[in-house]
Motif scaffolding. Structure first.
Motif, PDB file in Angstrom:
ATOM      1  N   SER A  36       0.832  -1.214   0.000  1.00 17.47           N
ATOM      2  CA  SER A  36       0.000   0.000   0.000  1.00 17.47           C
ATOM      3  C   SER A  36       0.860   1.255   0.000  1.00 17.47           C
ATOM      4  N   TYR A  89      -9.494   7.795  -0.865  1.00 22.17           N
ATOM      5  CA  TYR A  89     -10.712   6.994  -0.892  1.00 22.17           C
ATOM      6  C   TYR A  89     -10.487   5.627  -0.236  1.00 22.17           C
ATOM      7  N   ALA A  90      -9.346   5.028  -0.542  1.00 23.22           N
ATOM      8  CA  ALA A  90      -9.028   3.721   0.047  1.00 23.22           C
ATOM      9  C   ALA A  90      -8.891   3.828   1.561  1.00 23.22           C
ATOM     10  N   PHE A 110     -12.325   4.089   3.262  1.00 23.07           N
ATOM     11  CA  PHE A 110     -12.964   2.776   3.265  1.00 23.07           C
ATOM     12  C   PHE A 110     -12.358   1.867   4.335  1.00 23.07           C
ATOM     13  N   ALA A 111     -11.020   1.834   4.378  1.00 26.42           N
ATOM     14  CA  ALA A 111     -10.331   0.954   5.325  1.00 26.42           C
ATOM     15  C   ALA A 111     -10.496   1.421   6.770  1.00 26.42           C
ATOM     16  N   TRP A 166     -13.841   0.432   8.095  1.00 18.84           N
ATOM     17  CA  TRP A 166     -13.811  -0.993   8.411  1.00 18.84           C
ATOM     18  C   TRP A 166     -13.043  -1.254   9.712  1.00 18.84           C
ATOM     19  N   ILE A 225      -7.746  -4.743   3.234  1.00 19.23           N
ATOM     20  CA  ILE A 225      -8.770  -4.060   2.437  1.00 19.23           C
ATOM     21  C   ILE A 225      -8.172  -2.838   1.749  1.00 19.23           C
ATOM     22  N   SER A 226      -7.398  -2.053   2.506  1.00 20.54           N
ATOM     23  CA  SER A 226      -6.768  -0.866   1.953  1.00 20.54           C
ATOM     24  C   SER A 226      -5.833  -1.225   0.796  1.00 20.54           C
ATOM     25  N   VAL A 252      -7.896  -2.241  -2.362  1.00 21.21           N
ATOM     26  CA  VAL A 252      -8.561  -1.093  -2.987  1.00 21.21           C
ATOM     27  C   VAL A 252      -7.538  -0.197  -3.693  1.00 21.21           C
ATOM     28  N   LEU A 295      -6.351  -1.797  -6.927  1.00 15.85           N
ATOM     29  CA  LEU A 295      -7.334  -1.661  -8.015  1.00 15.85           C
ATOM     30  C   LEU A 295      -7.308  -0.248  -8.590  1.00 15.85           C
ATOM     31  N   PHE A 296      -7.199   0.749  -7.729  1.00 17.27           N
ATOM     32  CA  PHE A 296      -7.082   2.134  -8.203  1.00 17.27           C
ATOM     33  C   PHE A 296      -5.822   2.305  -9.048  1.00 17.27           C
TER      34      PHE A 296
END
Length: 466
Positions: free
Chosen positions: A144, A162-163, A166-167, A170, A203-204, A207, A210-211
């Motif tokens: 990351s 954004y990631a 989201f993380a 969570w 999760i981070s 994501v 993918l970005f």
């Protein structure tokens, strides 16, 4: 005018997402501390000690990410995406190797590591169990970190933001479920806090990856994997397959990389050690002083975090100008960035001075502790503009040319020749209260800024990486 507006937009495009990301992480960490605080003093101590060793990994990883950012931003400035991709993959490989090394240490020897920090068996066992689980997050954290650095250099800093949102959501939700055993989940306590952190990091990482793939495809970017044999070459990875390109610069590339990375590693490690010495100085003044300093940590984090994005933007944007060999432009943009930082930090200091009497009343502590905290906040407000200028100049601009040895010597001089001795004198020889002690040892920031300005004006930091 249009050129100026383009520069302003580029600054905001990087600085604003990084700032918001930093502030979000700060606010969520406060929520985490509140939840963990309900576990009791033993659990709090265990998590704190386990996290303390993990922070060593974070410091080393940050140094690698900083080296990566310097090189990648310069290559993008020169429009050399092949070298940028090669640098990214080299730093990614090093980060993964570091993650693997720290992971093995924490899995095999957690009790031995924690024995260095505490002799209390109960606390040591909790800390070891926390560290053993948390170590699983080291690999996704490494990936990351490098992906985030690459995206920021691509001026796509909004994606890591954004990631992170989201993380972090969570992480907070999982902390609540796993620590306290809510909604049918097992009550795991310290282990639940560690597991929540691991899942959030995974999760981070997913994501952000993918970005990154989306942005890479959008730019049509290719990556390089450097190999070395009798005919030194690079393999170019693209959507169509693998092509070979001769290159005789691998040795020079490694030498230059080590010249950037090694001073950063020394600097980050010794800076972290110096911060621990400062903490010990405050702690030995007395319980009230220690409590007051702890109460200021959220404020310090927010004030510095609010302008951390500007420091990140400084390193990337000035690095791009240097990479394009636009030295005059880099110098003028640097002055603009410092002016922006100074203006913003003065406004923050004035706001902090205004709210400090109200902030201290949030805490249910004795009146004398509230008064000590208020005085500390005033000292922090006075020194904050200098700290911010050091972040932008020393942590961003001067490093952007790859001459990281200057930043290393500046930091070591400020912390170990001025800061630590002044702190010891003020606390243990002159026996001053904690607020004057903080202010006196923070004068090392003024020393660092003075040296940084001399180097900045001489322009010896301005170099294009080849």
């Amino acid at each position: 005018m249009e050129k100026k507006q383009t520069f302003e937009r580029a600054v905001l495009k990087i600085a604003l997402p990084v700032t918001l990301q930093s502030l979000l992480q700060s606010s969520f960490s406060v929520i985490d501390q509140v939840m963990i605080g309900r576990l009791g003093s033993g659990s709090i101590a265990g998590i704190g000690l386990g996290g303390k060793f993990a922070s060593l990994y974070s410091v080393v990883l940050a140094a690698v990410a900083s080296a990566a950012g310097i090189m990648i931003s310069q290559y993008f400035g020169r429009k050399d995406e092949k070298s940028a991709g090669r640098s990214f993959l080299l730093n990614l490989a090093l980060s993964v190797a570091l993650a693997a090394g720290f992971f093995l240490l924490c899995i095999v020897f957690p009790e031995h590591i924690m024995a260095v920090y505490t002799k209390e068996e109960g606390t040591k066992e909790l800390a070891a169990s926390y560290l053993r689980i948390l170590a699983v997050s080291f690999l996704p954290m490494a990936v990351s970190s490098m992906l985030t650095t690459m995206l920021r250099c691509m001026e796509a800093a909004a994606f890591p933001l954004y990631a992170s949102i989201f993380a972090l959501v969570w992480n907070t939700g999982l902390n609540y479920l796993l620590i306290f055993g809510k909604w049918g989940f097992p009550r795991m306590g310290v282990a639940g806090a560690a597991l929540a952190s691991v899942i959030a990091q995974l999760i981070s990482c997913i994501v952000i990856f993918l970005f990154f793939l989306h942005n890479k495809k959008k730019r049509g970017m290719k990556l390089l994997v450097c190999q070395e044999n009798k005919t030194d070459h690079c393999q170019e990875i693209s959507e169509q397959g693998v092509e070979r390109h001769p290159s005789g610069r691998a040795g020079e590339f490694r030498r230059q990389y080590l010249e950037i990375l090694c001073p950063l590693l020394v600097c980050e490690f010794l800076w972290s050690l110096g911060e621990n010495v400062y903490t010990a100085i405050y702690g030995n003044i007395g319980t009230d002083a220690c409590a007051a300093m702890t109460m200021t940590i959220p404020v310090q984090t927010i004030v510095i975090g609010a302008l951390s994005g500007l420091a990140q933007a400084s390193g990337i944007l000035i690095g791009k100008s240097l990479g394009a060999e636009k030295f005059g432009q880099a110098y003028e943009e640097s002055k603009k960035l410092m002016k922006y930082g100074l203006a913003a930090s003065v406004m923050l200091s004035l706001a902090l001075t205004a709210v400090s009497p109200f902030y201290v009343k949030i805490y249910c502590v004795e009146p004398q502790v509230q008064e000590i905290t208020r005085r500390l906040l005033l000292a922090i407000a006075v020194i904050a503009p200098v700290k911010v200028l050091n972040m932008i100049l020393g942590g961003g601009i001067l490093r952007s040319g790859g001459k990281t040895k200057y930043a290393m010597w500046i930091d070591l001089t400020g912390t170990w020749i001025f800061g630590v001795p002044l702190g010891i004198l003020a606390a243990f020889v002159w026996k001053l209260p904690v607020a004057p002690v903080y202010f006196i040892l923070s004068l090392e920031e003024c020393v660092r800024l003075g040296i940084s300005f001399v180097i900045f004006r001489k322009k010896i930091w301005m170099e294009s990486i080849q």
